[in-house]
Structures are given as structure tokens and as C-alpha cells.
Scaffold this motif. Structure first.
Motif, PDB file in Angstrom:
ATOM      1  N   HIS A 105      33.886  31.636  39.055  1.00  0.00           N
ATOM      2  CA  HIS A 105      35.054  32.280  38.743  1.00  0.00           C
ATOM      3  C   HIS A 105      35.484  32.251  37.437  1.00  0.00           C
ATOM      4  CE1 HIS A 105      35.207  32.814  43.078  1.00  0.00           C
ATOM      5  NE2 HIS A 105      35.114  31.574  43.217  1.00  0.00           N
ATOM      6  N   ASP A 135      42.448  38.673  37.546  1.00  0.00           N
ATOM      7  CA  ASP A 135      42.126  39.132  39.072  1.00  0.00           C
ATOM      8  C   ASP A 135      43.062  38.874  40.007  1.00  0.00           C
ATOM      9  OD1 ASP A 135      40.818  39.844  41.398  1.00  0.00           O
ATOM     10  OD2 ASP A 135      38.753  39.515  40.577  1.00  0.00           O
ATOM     11  N   LYS A 138      42.082  38.226  43.580  1.00  0.00           N
ATOM     12  CA  LYS A 138      41.044  36.869  43.871  1.00  0.00           C
ATOM     13  C   LYS A 138      42.239  35.829  43.806  1.00  0.00           C
ATOM     14  CE  LYS A 138      37.354  36.144  41.695  1.00  0.00           C
ATOM     15  NZ  LYS A 138      36.227  36.151  40.761  1.00  0.00           N
ATOM     16  N   ILE A 183      37.399  32.236  48.305  1.00  0.00           N
ATOM     17  CA  ILE A 183      37.787  33.399  47.214  1.00  0.00           C
ATOM     18  C   ILE A 183      36.690  34.379  47.100  1.00  0.00           C
ATOM     19  CG2 ILE A 183      38.117  33.751  44.886  1.00  0.00           C
ATOM     20  CD1 ILE A 183      38.858  30.821  44.523  1.00  0.00           C
TER      21      ILE A 183
END
Length: 183
Positions: A105, A135, A138, A183
């Protein structure tokens, strides 16, 4: 938010500034609803009874809040308090970033003593425009997944997080070890 979280003298002490006016929130009441303000003599002399501006509040001087505040201020004045907050908060943020980045990520974040934030974006984040590049979907998945595991963060990517003297190294390790695969 920065009243006593950054230093005993608040953000002004931490950043080495002398404000014209400062406000302090719940910590001076041990977490109970109370606030205070103070500033330069010429400003404060505008407030009654010295000046023409009247100030009052339903909870002004509430005995319970004042007693809780006095005890809280004694606690945070103990040597090592802010060093401890900086240590556990730094461990938390670095651990979250390390685990998140290891899982692929894009993340960035940081902390100042007991305040922290992290973002699902490459970063760095210096302002709101930078933060808006995060994001958000997310973060929402991260938030819900962590909540299911008993870890409660603020529900918005744009809110600051806080650690306290009650957070232990074990709490921090448990939070970092929580599963990120949601996630």
C-alpha cells in the motif's frame, strides 16, 4: 487539540512561539467539558470585569471538571510524560506504515508526541490539498477491518489520532499486529 498534547505549555511551548491569544480544551478538565483562554494583557483586559466584553458559561468553574483537571495536569507534568507519548506514538505510526507498505500500500504519516496521522497516499502530506489525494475507500476498508479486530481509529482519513499515557507497549504491538489483509 494541541493544548497539552504536545508539551506542558502546549503548541506555543513546543514550537517556541508566544501567541496573542490561546485556547485550551478538555485536558484542563481531565477530559470533562471545559475550556479556557488566555492572552496578552491588553486583550484580557477587554474581558469583564476589567473590560466591556462579558464572558460566561454553563460549566465555567465546574468543581468536578476543575478537580479532574488539576489531577490530570499533575500527571502530565511528571518527568518523562512527553517522551513516553512520543515513543509509543512513533512506534505505532512506524509500525502501521511498515506493515502497510510491506503489503503493497502507498502510505505516509507522522506524529508529534501523542498526536498522529497516516494517509493512504505516497505523500508527503503537508496540507489539506495533499491529504485529499489519499485513497479514501482504502482508508474506509482499513477502518472497518481494524474496528472488527477491536482497534478503534477515527473514522475519517482527515481526523487526527491520539495516544495517551494509558496506552501500553503491548497495546501498540497488538494494533500493529492486527491483520491488514482486509484492505
Amino acid at each position: 487539540m494541541t493544548g497539552f498534547r504536545l508539551a506542558y505549555g502546549g503548541a506555543p511551548e513546543y514550537f517556541g512561539i508566544v501567541p496573542d491569544l490561546t485556547t485550551l480544551g478538555k485536558i484542563i478538565g481531565g477530559g470533562l467539558p471545559v475550556g479556557a483562554y488566555g492572552g496578552r494583557r491588553d486583550i484580557m483586559e477587554m474581558v469583564a470585569p476589567a473590560g466591556h466584553m462579558y464572558q460566561a458559561g454553563t460549566l465555567s468553574g465546574n468543581p468536578l471538571a476543575m478537580a479532574a483537571g488539576i489531577e490530570t495536569l499533575k500527571l502530565i507534568k511528571e518527568p518523562g510524560t512527553y517522551e513516553y507519548l512520543d515513543k509509543v506514538t512513533g512506534e505505532l505510526v512506524q509500525g502501521i506504515l511498515q506493515v502497510g507498505k510491506s503489503a503493497g500500500h502507498s502510505m505516509c504519516g507522522g506524529h508529534i508526541n501523542g498526536m498522529f496521522g497516516f494517509f493512504f497516499t505516497e505523500g508527503p502530506v503537508f496540507n489539506f490539498a495533499d491529504a485529499k489525494k489519499s485513497d479514501l475507500a482504502k482508508f474506509a476498508r482499513f477502518y472497518r477491518g481494524m474496528l472488527k479486530q477491536g482497534v478503534y481509529f477515527a473514522p475519517s482519513q482527515f481526523e487526527v489520532g491520539f495516544t495517551s499515557l494509558a496506552h501500553t507497549t503491548e497495546d501498540i504491538k497488538m494494533t500493529i499486529a492486527a491483520r491488514y489483509d482486509m484492505i
